[in-house]
Write an enzyme that holds these catalytic residues in place. Structure first.
Site, mmCIF file in Angstrom:
data_model
loop_
_atom_site.group_PDB
_atom_site.id
_atom_site.type_symbol
_atom_site.label_atom_id
_atom_site.label_comp_id
_atom_site.label_asym_id
_atom_site.label_seq_id
_atom_site.Cartn_x
_atom_site.Cartn_y
_atom_site.Cartn_z
ATOM 1 N N ARG A 143 -4.962 6.179 -7.794
ATOM 2 C CA ARG A 143 -4.687 7.618 -7.740
ATOM 3 C C ARG A 143 -4.569 8.216 -9.135
ATOM 4 N NH1 ARG A 143 0.467 7.641 -3.915
ATOM 5 N NH2 ARG A 143 0.356 9.897 -4.281
ATOM 6 N N LEU A 194 0.863 -1.169 0.000
ATOM 7 C CA LEU A 194 0.000 0.000 0.000
ATOM 8 C C LEU A 194 0.903 1.223 0.000
ATOM 9 C CD1 LEU A 194 -2.734 -0.854 2.693
ATOM 10 C CD2 LEU A 194 -2.998 -0.919 0.209
ATOM 11 N N ASP A 195 0.492 2.291 -0.676
ATOM 12 C CA ASP A 195 1.265 3.526 -0.643
ATOM 13 C C ASP A 195 1.397 4.013 0.803
ATOM 14 O OD1 ASP A 195 1.347 3.423 -3.385
ATOM 15 O OD2 ASP A 195 -0.263 4.881 -3.682
ATOM 16 N N ARG A 196 2.456 4.748 1.059
ATOM 17 C CA ARG A 196 2.737 5.194 2.428
ATOM 18 C C ARG A 196 1.555 5.946 3.045
ATOM 19 N NH1 ARG A 196 5.007 10.000 4.396
ATOM 20 N NH2 ARG A 196 5.482 10.659 2.269
#
Length: 316
Positions: free
Chosen positions: A245, A148-150
């Protein structure tokens, strides 16, 4: 052990040769080295691969090479300073330990906090996996199934051991894992826009919509229309970096709080506290037995409070 040392070339400063066991068959050599050389920066690991300091059966190996049982891997000597891993902050480690949503003998699902990377690297000495390994009784066996993105919160799936990891990766590739995200985007999402399918390509640390890129598909569904924003549900049908995104931004409705693909001026005007993207649930056939497993993560506190402020017109 993950691998058995078959020869030691002299003193502690000499290279090591490791023989690969069946449990590591199919694993990429870069991931093998990252686990074997815990604490060594990833940039250093990729450098020793590029320069040929790492050998497999006496030959050079690229980062994407997949190991075979019986392969002999040469690991060059590394200075002690390169092997020192920062100890995860005790507060973060405790927070991660309390964020376990589901656990059994084969898998663990964590509610990843926003703002914490899933692993060390890119300026971070440690991440979720390092913090969890430092406090979990089966820490050495834990493996990330996905990323998962930060700045994204929510369901993060981990496997206990290589066999389970391989089974889950296979299910992931074959579409056997349903991943549901909640996100808040700027503007009014069109009622008829149910799927975005722009191909995606990497440009440095960014991802862009590019017809020459890799195929990518994301399904979207409107959950709630808000003043100046829309709450959506997203289902990524492929697993590209930053996919949700970039697809939201390509549709003309970037995610609130997205500092890379979003609209900072509008975010500031609304007082957006964080990236408004949350991995809300995971559903899959359990790798041991096949029963259906579904795990949900509640909205993180700041995101839930901001969403309520949007509903009431109090944001900004």
């Amino acid at each position: 052990m993950a691998a058995m040392a078959s020869r030691q070339e002299g003193a502690a400063a000499a290279a090591r040769w490791l023989e690969v066991g069946a449990e590591h068959a199919g694993q990429r050599i870069d991931n093998f080295l990252i686990r074997e050389l815990r604490g060594v920066p990833r940039s250093r690991i990729y450098r020793i691969l590029r320069t040929g300091e790492v050998r497999v059966n006496a030959g050079r190996a690229r980062a994407g090479y997949r190991l075979q049982p019986g392969d002999r891997v040469r690991i060059p000597p590394l200075r002690a300073a390169e092997r020192l891993a920062p100890r995860p902050d005790e507060g973060l480690a405790a927070r991660i330990a309390q964020a376990i949503l589901y656990e059994d003998e084969a898998v663990l699902v964590l509610d990843k906090p926003a703002g914490v990377p899933v692993h060390a690297g890119s300026g971070y000495g440690y991440g979720v996996i390092e913090a969890l390994r430092s406090v979990h009784p089966q820490g050495r066996a834990l493996e990330l199934v996905h990323r998962l993105d930060r700045d994204t919160s929510g369901c993060l799936l981990l496997a206990k051991g290589r066999a389970v990891l391989r089974a889950l990766h296979r299910a992931w590739r074959e579409g056997g894992v349903d991943k549901g995200y909640l996100l808040v985007v700027h503007g009014t999402w069109p009622a008829g826009l149910r799927e975005v399918g722009e191909a995606l390509a990497r440009q440095g640390d960014r991802v862009v919509a590019d017809p020459a890129g890799r195929r990518a598909r994301t399904r979207f569904r409107v959950r709630e229309r808000l003043p100046a924003a829309t709450l959506l549900e997203a289902h990524p049908l492929t697993g590209r970096m930053h996919q949700i995104r970039v697809h939201a931004a390509a549709a003309g409705h970037p995610i609130l709080g997205d500092r890379r693909y979003g609209e900072r001026a509008r975010d500031r005007a609304l007082g957006v506290p964080r990236l408004c993207l949350h991995a809300a649930w995971l559903a899959l056939a359990h790798p041991a037995g096949g029963r259906r497993l579904r795990v949900e993560a509640p909205l993180e506190g700041r995101l839930a409070a901001f969403l309520e402020a949007l509903r009431q017109g109090r944001a900004g």
